[in-house]
Write an enzyme that holds these catalytic residues in place. Sequence first.
Site, PDB file in Angstrom:
ATOM      1  N   CYS A  35      28.300  62.622  46.434  1.00  0.00           N
ATOM      2  CA  CYS A  35      27.666  63.792  47.038  1.00  0.00           C
ATOM      3  C   CYS A  35      26.158  63.632  46.980  1.00  0.00           C
ATOM      4  CB  CYS A  35      28.110  65.048  46.323  1.00  0.00           C
ATOM      5  SG  CYS A  35      27.874  64.947  44.554  1.00  0.00           S
ATOM      6  N   GLU A  39      30.836  73.479  44.530  1.00  0.00           N
ATOM      7  CA  GLU A  39      29.920  72.326  44.508  1.00  0.00           C
ATOM      8  C   GLU A  39      30.309  71.486  45.715  1.00  0.00           C
ATOM      9  OE1 GLU A  39      27.644  72.425  42.297  1.00  0.00           O
ATOM     10  OE2 GLU A  39      28.478  73.659  40.685  1.00  0.00           O
TER      11      GLU A  39
HETATM   12  P1  NAP Z   1      37.932  67.412  49.961  1.00  0.00           P
HETATM   13  O1  NAP Z   1      38.669  66.686  50.995  1.00  0.00           O
HETATM   14  O2  NAP Z   1      37.258  68.671  50.308  1.00  0.00           O
HETATM   15  O3  NAP Z   1      38.987  67.668  48.787  1.00  0.00           O
HETATM   16  C1  NAP Z   1      38.588  68.227  47.560  1.00  0.00           C
HETATM   17  C2  NAP Z   1      39.797  68.816  46.862  1.00  0.00           C
HETATM   18  O4  NAP Z   1      40.276  69.954  47.587  1.00  0.00           O
HETATM   19  C3  NAP Z   1      40.990  67.868  46.765  1.00  0.00           C
HETATM   20  O5  NAP Z   1      41.596  68.052  45.507  1.00  0.00           O
HETATM   21  C4  NAP Z   1      41.885  68.359  47.886  1.00  0.00           C
HETATM   22  O6  NAP Z   1      43.233  68.002  47.696  1.00  0.00           O
HETATM   23  C5  NAP Z   1      41.670  69.843  47.762  1.00  0.00           C
HETATM   24  N1  NAP Z   1      42.054  70.666  48.920  1.00  0.00           N
HETATM   25  C6  NAP Z   1      42.104  70.322  50.222  1.00  0.00           C
HETATM   26  N2  NAP Z   1      42.486  71.381  50.973  1.00  0.00           N
HETATM   27  C7  NAP Z   1      42.661  72.427  50.117  1.00  0.00           C
HETATM   28  C8  NAP Z   1      43.041  73.785  50.279  1.00  0.00           C
HETATM   29  N3  NAP Z   1      43.316  74.308  51.467  1.00  0.00           N
HETATM   30  N4  NAP Z   1      43.119  74.558  49.186  1.00  0.00           N
HETATM   31  C9  NAP Z   1      42.831  74.063  47.971  1.00  0.00           C
HETATM   32  N5  NAP Z   1      42.474  72.789  47.756  1.00  0.00           N
HETATM   33  C10 NAP Z   1      42.381  71.974  48.807  1.00  0.00           C
HETATM   34  O7  NAP Z   1      36.825  66.482  49.294  1.00  0.00           O
HETATM   35  P2  NAP Z   1      36.945  64.969  48.828  1.00  0.00           P
HETATM   36  O8  NAP Z   1      37.068  64.098  50.030  1.00  0.00           O
HETATM   37  O9  NAP Z   1      37.937  64.808  47.744  1.00  0.00           O
HETATM   38  O10 NAP Z   1      35.509  64.768  48.158  1.00  0.00           O
HETATM   39  C11 NAP Z   1      34.372  64.477  48.908  1.00  0.00           C
HETATM   40  C12 NAP Z   1      33.494  65.694  49.100  1.00  0.00           C
HETATM   41  O11 NAP Z   1      33.168  66.264  47.846  1.00  0.00           O
HETATM   42  C13 NAP Z   1      32.160  65.359  49.743  1.00  0.00           C
HETATM   43  O12 NAP Z   1      31.834  66.336  50.693  1.00  0.00           O
HETATM   44  C14 NAP Z   1      31.201  65.392  48.566  1.00  0.00           C
HETATM   45  O13 NAP Z   1      29.862  65.622  48.922  1.00  0.00           O
HETATM   46  C15 NAP Z   1      31.769  66.502  47.761  1.00  0.00           C
HETATM   47  N6  NAP Z   1      31.327  66.433  46.375  1.00  0.00           N
HETATM   48  C16 NAP Z   1      30.425  67.350  45.907  1.00  0.00           C
HETATM   49  C17 NAP Z   1      29.946  67.272  44.593  1.00  0.00           C
HETATM   50  C18 NAP Z   1      28.951  68.246  44.043  1.00  0.00           C
HETATM   51  O14 NAP Z   1      28.777  68.279  42.838  1.00  0.00           O
HETATM   52  N7  NAP Z   1      28.284  69.034  44.855  1.00  0.00           N
HETATM   53  C19 NAP Z   1      30.417  66.243  43.785  1.00  0.00           C
HETATM   54  C20 NAP Z   1      31.332  65.340  44.282  1.00  0.00           C
HETATM   55  C21 NAP Z   1      31.791  65.456  45.581  1.00  0.00           C
HETATM   56  P3  NAP Z   1      43.888  66.758  48.508  1.00  0.00           P
HETATM   57  O15 NAP Z   1      43.240  65.529  48.021  1.00  0.00           O
HETATM   58  O16 NAP Z   1      45.307  66.842  48.118  1.00  0.00           O
HETATM   59  O17 NAP Z   1      43.638  67.024  49.959  1.00  0.00           O
END
Ligand code: NAP
Length: 549
Positions: free
Chosen positions: A320, A286
Site C-alpha cells: 500500500c 486502512e
Molecule cells: P482486497 O481485495 O480488498 O481484500 C482484502 C480482504 O477483504 C480480503 O481478506 C478479502 O477476502 C476480503 N473481502 C473481499 N470482499 C469482501 C466483502 N464483501 N466483505 C468482507 N471482506 C471482503 O485487498 P487485497 O488485494 O487483499 O490487498 C490489497 C489492497 O490492500 C491494496 O489496495 C492495498 O493498498 C491495501 N492495503 C492497505 C494497507 C494500509 O495499511 N492502508 C496495507 C496493506 C494493503 P478474499 O481474499 O477472500 O477476497
Amino acid sequence: MAFKLTYATMFNPPEELHKGFDKAVAKLKDNLGKEYGMFIDGQDVFADEKYEDRSPVNTDWVLAVMQKGNASHAQMAMEAARKAFPAWSRTPWKTRVKLVRKAAALIEKRIFELGAAMALEVGKNRMESLGDVQETADLMYWSAQMMEENNGFIREMGKDPLVGYDATNISVLKPYGVWLVVSPFNFPFALSGGPVGAALVAGNTVVLKPATDTAWIVRLYAECLRDAGFPPGVFNFVTGPGSTLGQALVDSPELDGATFTGSFDVGMKMYRDLANRNYVRPVVLELGGKNPAIVSRNANLEDASTGIVRSAFGLQGQKCSAASRVLVEEPVYDELVALLKAKTEKLVIGDPTERTTYLGPVINQNAYNDFKNFCEEINQAGGNFLTGGHVKTGGMFDKGYFCEPTLVTDLPYDHRLWKHEMFLPITTIGKVSSLDEAMQIANSVNYGLTAGFYGNAKEVKWFFDNIEAGVTYANRPQGATTGAWPGFQPFGGWKGSGATGKNGGGYYYVQLYMHEQIQTLIKPAPVKKAAKAAKKPVKKAGKKTAKRK
Ligand code: NAP
Ligand code: MG
C-alpha cells in the site's frame, strides 16, 4: 534465537539469520500440503468445501488445504465471540496484557518457520517475510505497552465544583464487544496481528478473516494465539471467500466494530453496509495508496534513486506504501532517470526464499493478467518502458507469476494510471518544472497514505508542511515511501487511504478499539433515616456506599 530482528538488522542481517531461514525453508518444504481447519470457540472447525492454497512461486506446490467456510461458519464464529465477550471484557486488563505479550513472544520464537511460510505463500523475499512476522510481534507488544502506560485507560477527571457535594469523575475506556478483523494478502501477518492485538488487549473478542490467497500463513498466526492460551471464543479464525463468508461477517448482527485493511472499493462497501445499521459502529479502514516520491534539483540523487527503487519494487510493488509515482525536477531528471534504470536492472527476480532475490512473483493469476493489461495500456498511451514491461518466461518463471520491475516515462499526466493504484511492479516517472507543480500533482489523488521527498533542509520543511499523507519521509535511502517500523513510524493514511486519522502502532491507536464511559459519583449526603433505622451510625453507611463503587 540469539538475536532480535530489528529495524537495524533488517538492513544488515547477520549470517545466523540466513542459516535459520534456509533451515526453516527446507523443513517446511518436506511438510507441505497438510489440511488446516478454521478455529472457532477453541476448536478446529472443518467445512464441507476445501480449497488448495498454491504458491505463486510455483503453482505445482500445494502449500496447504484450507477450508472454504460459508455464512454458517461466519455466524458460528461471531456467536462464539459474543458468548466469550462478557468474561473477557471483565478480565483485568493486566491479564489481557500478559496474554497478548505471550502470543507475541511465541511469534518471535517461530519467526523462521513463519517467515519461510510467508515467502512461499505471499512470494515475499526473505528479509521482507521475516520483517512482516517481527513487525506483528512488535505491534502486539506496542498495544500492550500502551495499555500499561495509560493505566488501562482509567483516569480521574476533575471534581465538579459543587458546593456541599463531593464528586468523583472517572473516565474509563471500555471494549466495544465483538470485533471483526479482515486482512489483505500483502502483509497477512502484521495486518492481522496488529489489529487483533489491539482489539484483544482492549478487551474485545475477535473474529479474524484473512485473504483467501494467504489463509495458511494467517492460520499459523492463529496457532500462536491458540498456544498462548486465550480462553475459547475470545479469538476466532475463519477462512473462505470475501464475497460470501466475508460479507456474512460484515452483515452479522453480532458485529460491534471492525478493522478492514485492503482495497478502497471493498473497504468503502463495508463502510456503507455498516452505515445502514440501526446505529453507528466504529470501522477502522486502512485502504490503498498512490504514493509519490518527489525529487528536487537539490537532492542527493544516489540516495533518492536507492530509496525509490526499493520502495517501487519491494514486494513486487504490492505494498500500500509502494512508490508508484516519481516526480522529478527538470534539471536533475535525466541523471535521476539514468540512476533509476541502472539500479532497477540490477534487481534479482526469482524464488523469494533465496538469499539474493529481491523480487518474487506477484500474488496470483489475476494480478499477473493485470500486469500484462496495464503494460499494454501504457504502451497504447505512448508511455516509454525505461525498464521491464513484460512478464518473465522460461524455466522456473513459467511455473509462477513473475513480472519484470517496470519503470515508465512519458506517460501523459492526464492518463488514468497516474491516479489508479495498480498494486504491481509498475512505477511512472514524470518531469516537473517546479516543486510546486510536483506538490500539486502529488496531492491531486484520492489517496494520502505515504510520500517521500529528496531535497535540501528548507525544501524538506516545505514538503512536510504541504504534503497530504499520513506517513512521510525525507531523504531516506532505506525507502522513499516504504519501510515503516513499529515504534518509529506509526502507519496510517489520510483521505481515501484510511478512515480514522490515527496510525497503527502509534500513541492513539488502541483507543480506537474502546468507547469511553464517564462515571460520575456523588458521595451521598447523610440520609435522614426512618425512626426504625435511625440508630445506625451514619458514618458507617457512607463508607459502605463508597466501597460499592
Ligand atoms: P482486497 O481485495 O480488498 O481484500 C482484502 C480482504 O477483504 C480480503 O481478506 C478479502 O477476502 C476480503 N473481502 C473481499 N470482499 C469482501 C466483502 N464483501 N466483505 C468482507 N471482506 C471482503 O485487498 P487485497 O488485494 O487483499 O490487498 C490489497 C489492497 O490492500 C491494496 O489496495 C492495498 O493498498 C491495501 N492495503 C492497505 C494497507 C494500509 O495499511 N492502508 C496495507 C496493506 C494493503 P478474499 O481474499 O477472500 O477476497
Ligand atoms: Mg496462494
